[in-house]
Enzyme design. Sequence first.
Site, PDB file in Angstrom:
ATOM      1  N   HIS A 180       1.934   7.108   1.660  1.00 62.39           N
ATOM      2  CA  HIS A 180       0.826   8.066   1.591  1.00 62.39           C
ATOM      3  C   HIS A 180       0.564   8.673   2.960  1.00 62.39           C
ATOM      4  O   HIS A 180       1.152   8.263   3.964  1.00 62.39           O
ATOM      5  CB  HIS A 180      -0.447   7.373   1.072  1.00 62.39           C
ATOM      6  CG  HIS A 180      -1.053   6.416   2.074  1.00 62.39           C
ATOM      7  ND1 HIS A 180      -0.517   5.180   2.355  1.00 62.39           N
ATOM      8  CD2 HIS A 180      -2.147   6.518   2.871  1.00 62.39           C
ATOM      9  CE1 HIS A 180      -1.241   4.572   3.272  1.00 62.39           C
ATOM     10  NE2 HIS A 180      -2.248   5.361   3.614  1.00 62.39           N
ATOM     11  N   GLU A 188      -5.311   7.337  11.656  1.00 60.13           N
ATOM     12  CA  GLU A 188      -5.590   5.954  11.225  1.00 60.13           C
ATOM     13  C   GLU A 188      -5.250   4.983  12.349  1.00 60.13           C
ATOM     14  O   GLU A 188      -4.137   4.970  12.859  1.00 60.13           O
ATOM     15  CB  GLU A 188      -4.748   5.637   9.983  1.00 60.13           C
ATOM     16  CG  GLU A 188      -4.729   4.154   9.604  1.00 60.13           C
ATOM     17  CD  GLU A 188      -3.914   3.905   8.335  1.00 60.13           C
ATOM     18  OE1 GLU A 188      -4.140   4.600   7.330  1.00 60.13           O
ATOM     19  OE2 GLU A 188      -3.041   3.017   8.356  1.00 60.13           O
ATOM     20  N   HIS A 233       3.123   7.186   5.786  1.00 57.23           N
ATOM     21  CA  HIS A 233       3.396   5.781   6.102  1.00 57.23           C
ATOM     22  C   HIS A 233       3.180   4.884   4.894  1.00 57.23           C
ATOM     23  O   HIS A 233       2.673   5.328   3.858  1.00 57.23           O
ATOM     24  CB  HIS A 233       2.508   5.327   7.270  1.00 57.23           C
ATOM     25  CG  HIS A 233       1.040   5.526   7.032  1.00 57.23           C
ATOM     26  ND1 HIS A 233       0.421   6.742   7.204  1.00 57.23           N
ATOM     27  CD2 HIS A 233       0.070   4.675   6.637  1.00 57.23           C
ATOM     28  CE1 HIS A 233      -0.865   6.630   6.923  1.00 57.23           C
ATOM     29  NE2 HIS A 233      -1.105   5.376   6.571  1.00 57.23           N
ATOM     30  N   GLU A 251     -20.546   4.071  19.274  1.00 56.76           N
ATOM     31  CA  GLU A 251     -19.805   2.814  19.116  1.00 56.76           C
ATOM     32  C   GLU A 251     -19.847   2.398  17.652  1.00 56.76           C
ATOM     33  O   GLU A 251     -20.899   2.442  17.008  1.00 56.76           O
ATOM     34  CB  GLU A 251     -20.442   1.709  19.980  1.00 56.76           C
ATOM     35  CG  GLU A 251     -19.841   0.336  19.727  1.00 56.76           C
ATOM     36  CD  GLU A 251     -20.346  -0.739  20.685  1.00 56.76           C
ATOM     37  OE1 GLU A 251     -20.779  -0.373  21.801  1.00 56.76           O
ATOM     38  OE2 GLU A 251     -20.296  -1.925  20.326  1.00 56.76           O
ATOM     39  N   HIS A 253     -27.898  -0.479  24.976  1.00 59.13           N
ATOM     40  CA  HIS A 253     -27.854  -1.651  24.088  1.00 59.13           C
ATOM     41  C   HIS A 253     -27.222  -2.837  24.809  1.00 59.13           C
ATOM     42  O   HIS A 253     -26.656  -2.696  25.889  1.00 59.13           O
ATOM     43  CB  HIS A 253     -27.083  -1.329  22.804  1.00 59.13           C
ATOM     44  CG  HIS A 253     -25.660  -0.897  23.025  1.00 59.13           C
ATOM     45  ND1 HIS A 253     -25.324   0.338  23.525  1.00 59.13           N
ATOM     46  CD2 HIS A 253     -24.477  -1.539  22.829  1.00 59.13           C
ATOM     47  CE1 HIS A 253     -24.006   0.459  23.608  1.00 59.13           C
ATOM     48  NE2 HIS A 253     -23.468  -0.681  23.209  1.00 59.13           N
ATOM     49  N   GLU A 281     -11.266   6.269   1.157  1.00 64.29           N
ATOM     50  CA  GLU A 281      -9.962   5.704   0.813  1.00 64.29           C
ATOM     51  C   GLU A 281      -9.495   6.186  -0.556  1.00 64.29           C
ATOM     52  O   GLU A 281      -8.350   5.988  -0.936  1.00 64.29           O
ATOM     53  CB  GLU A 281     -10.018   4.178   0.861  1.00 64.29           C
ATOM     54  CG  GLU A 281     -11.047   3.602  -0.067  1.00 64.29           C
ATOM     55  CD  GLU A 281     -11.082   2.084  -0.045  1.00 64.29           C
ATOM     56  OE1 GLU A 281     -10.185   1.488   0.548  1.00 64.29           O
ATOM     57  OE2 GLU A 281     -12.004   1.519  -0.630  1.00 64.29           O
ATOM     58  N   HIS A 326     -22.542   4.033  26.237  1.00 60.16           N
ATOM     59  CA  HIS A 326     -21.252   4.720  26.195  1.00 60.16           C
ATOM     60  C   HIS A 326     -21.495   6.224  26.196  1.00 60.16           C
ATOM     61  O   HIS A 326     -22.144   6.737  25.284  1.00 60.16           O
ATOM     62  CB  HIS A 326     -20.467   4.312  24.954  1.00 60.16           C
ATOM     63  CG  HIS A 326     -20.279   2.826  24.849  1.00 60.16           C
ATOM     64  ND1 HIS A 326     -19.286   2.163  25.524  1.00 60.16           N
ATOM     65  CD2 HIS A 326     -20.993   1.880  24.194  1.00 60.16           C
ATOM     66  CE1 HIS A 326     -19.381   0.868  25.268  1.00 60.16           C
ATOM     67  NE2 HIS A 326     -20.407   0.660  24.470  1.00 60.16           N
ATOM     68  N   HIS A 364      -2.895  11.092   5.172  1.00 63.66           N
ATOM     69  CA  HIS A 364      -4.270  11.587   5.046  1.00 63.66           C
ATOM     70  C   HIS A 364      -4.616  12.553   6.161  1.00 63.66           C
ATOM     71  O   HIS A 364      -3.886  12.667   7.153  1.00 63.66           O
ATOM     72  CB  HIS A 364      -5.298  10.458   4.973  1.00 63.66           C
ATOM     73  CG  HIS A 364      -4.856   9.199   5.646  1.00 63.66           C
ATOM     74  ND1 HIS A 364      -4.804   9.060   6.998  1.00 63.66           N
ATOM     75  CD2 HIS A 364      -4.401   8.025   5.125  1.00 63.66           C
ATOM     76  CE1 HIS A 364      -4.357   7.856   7.294  1.00 63.66           C
ATOM     77  NE2 HIS A 364      -4.093   7.199   6.188  1.00 63.66           N
ATOM     78  N   ARG A 393       0.907  -1.160   0.000  1.00 62.14           N
ATOM     79  CA  ARG A 393       0.000   0.000   0.000  1.00 62.14           C
ATOM     80  C   ARG A 393       0.930   1.190   0.000  1.00 62.14           C
ATOM     81  O   ARG A 393       1.670   1.393   0.964  1.00 62.14           O
ATOM     82  CB  ARG A 393      -0.908  -0.036   1.235  1.00 62.14           C
ATOM     83  CG  ARG A 393      -1.705   1.234   1.472  1.00 62.14           C
ATOM     84  CD  ARG A 393      -2.830   1.392   0.448  1.00 62.14           C
ATOM     85  NE  ARG A 393      -3.662   2.569   0.777  1.00 62.14           N
ATOM     86  CZ  ARG A 393      -3.529   3.760   0.190  1.00 62.14           C
ATOM     87  NH1 ARG A 393      -2.636   3.946  -0.756  1.00 62.14           N
ATOM     88  NH2 ARG A 393      -4.312   4.748   0.542  1.00 62.14           N
TER      89      ARG A 393
END
Length: 470
Positions: free
Chosen positions: A157, A163, A202, A346, A385, A225, A341, A159, A154
Site C-alpha cells: 500500500h 510514515e 511498501h 510534541e 512543560h 488508517e 519546543h 498513502h 500488512r
Amino acid sequence: MRLSTAVTVLGATLSHFTAAVPVQDSPRQRLLDGKPLPAKYRKNPPNPYRPGFRDPDDSAVDSIGRKLDPLPYRNGDGASVLGPWNRERARQNPDLVRPPSTDHGNMPNLRWSFVDSHIRIEEGGWTRQTTVRELPASIELAGVNMRLDEGAIRELHWHKEAEWAYVLDGRVRLTALDYEGGTFMDDLSQGDLWYFPAGVPHSLQGLSPNGTEFLLIFDDGHFSEESTFLLTDWLAHTPRSVLSKNFRNLPPDIFAHIPPSERYIFQSTHKPGSLPSEFPRGKHVKRSKQKFTHRMLSQPPHNTTGGSVRITDSRNFPISKTVAAAHVTIARGALREMHWHPNADEWSFFLRGRARVTVFGAEGSARTFDYQPGDVGVVPRNMGHFVENVGDEEVEMLELFRADEFRDFSLFQWLGESPRRMVADTLFQGDREAGERFLKAVEDGGKDEVTLPPKGGGGDEVEEGREDEL
Ligand SMILES: *[C@@H]1O[C@H](CO)[C@@H](O)[C@H](O)[C@H]1NC(C)=O
Ligand SMILES: *[C@@H]1O[C@H](CO)[C@@H](O)[C@H](O)[C@H]1NC(C)=O
C-alpha cells in the site's frame, strides 16, 4: 521530593503540632537535618486524599502504585463524591481529580490512551489509531499502533502522508520501492525505526516467533488508517479489460479470482524466508540506495544526571525530513526538565512507567495530566512543560515532532545564561537571600535534559506531606 520542599510543607503546616513533638530527633528535625525518616514514615505514608491533608507544594502522588482512590480534596477545600464514579479512571488521572493548586484556565484535553481507541481486528493482527478525531490536539501527527502475528502481512500500500515507525516488540520485515525504482528490504527489531516519504509503496510482515508490534506516526493528524491506498482495493476497482492491457495483455480471466475488496491485514501462506532468498530477481531489479531504516536504540545515548536521551532526526537519519524523534528515559524520582519546543507540537508516547506533565499555555493557563504505558500526550509548540517520573520504575517515552530537527529550550540553561541581576530582579526582589542561592544553583548548571535532584538537596525516600502523622 526535594528536601527544601518537604521542609516547607512541614514548616508551613506543623506549627500547631510542635508543642506535642519533642524537638530532639523529631521527624521534622530529621528532615531539617537531611537525615532519613524512620521507616514507619517512609513505608506507610498516609492517604493524601482526605479532607485534612495539606500540601501547599502540590507534590505528585502515585495513585496507581499506591492503590489510592483520588478524591477532590485540596488543602482544606473540596468535598467527597456522592454521584457515580469511575474509580479506575480516577486512579489513572489523580491530577485531574485533584489538580495542583497551580493549574488554571481553559487548556484543552492533551491526553489519550490507545486503549480507548477502536481496534480493527483482522486475520493475524489488529490495528488502532490516535488521530485528531480521538484527540483534537493531535493536529500535526497521527499515531497508529499495529500488531502482526508471525507471517501476517500488512498488504502492499501507500498513502498521502509520510510514515515514521518505531518497533515496540518482535521482528518485522519491510519492503518498499524508492523514487528511483530501487527495491528496498530490511528486517527490524525492537527499538529500530523506519521512515517512508509520502507515496512510497511498501508492505510489512511479522517475523518469527511471535510477529511484531509497532507504533506508526503519520505527518498529518487528520490521517486515517482507513484511507490508505491498497493494492487489492485498486485492482478491485479497475475494469478487468484495463488490468489485462496493463499487464501485457494477459487474458482477463487471470483476474477472475483476485480479492473483491481490500485485504489490509491477512495471514500469509508461508513463513517468510531469509532476506536474500526473498529478494526479487527480475532483470530490471536494482537495490535501493536509500536508507529507510535506522537503529535508534543502538545509538549511544546522551546521558544526563537523571536519565538518557537519544535524538533521531534528519541530521543522523537523513530521509526523515518530516518527523524528528527523541527517545527519553527518566529515572525514578527524576524530571524531564522544564522546557519547550519552538518548532513543532510534541506528540508523546509512553512506553514504560508513570508520569505527570503540566502544560503551561500563557495567560495564566496550566493543566496537569497523568500518563502511563500506552498513553499519548500532546504539548502544543512553545508551551512550557516537564515530565515528572512519579512511579516506582523508570519512565521510557518517545517525543515526536513534525519537523526535520529536534529542538528544545531549557529553562534552567536560560536562567543560568541570563544576566544575574536581571534574573534576581525578576524573581527574587522579595527575598534577596533566596535569590543568591538560586543564582548559585543555576549559573554553572547548563542543560540537563533529564535531571535528578542532587543527594542532600533532596532524596526520593522522602514521601510527600504526612504532616498530621508527625
Ligand atoms: C510468544 O508468545 C507466547 C504466547 O504469548 C509466549 O508464551 C512466548 O514466550 C512468546 N515467545 C517469544 C520469543 O516472545
Ligand atoms: C551512558 O550510560 C550508559 C548506561 O549507564 C553507559 O553504558 C554509557 O557508557 C554511558 N555513555 C556515556 C557517553 O557516558
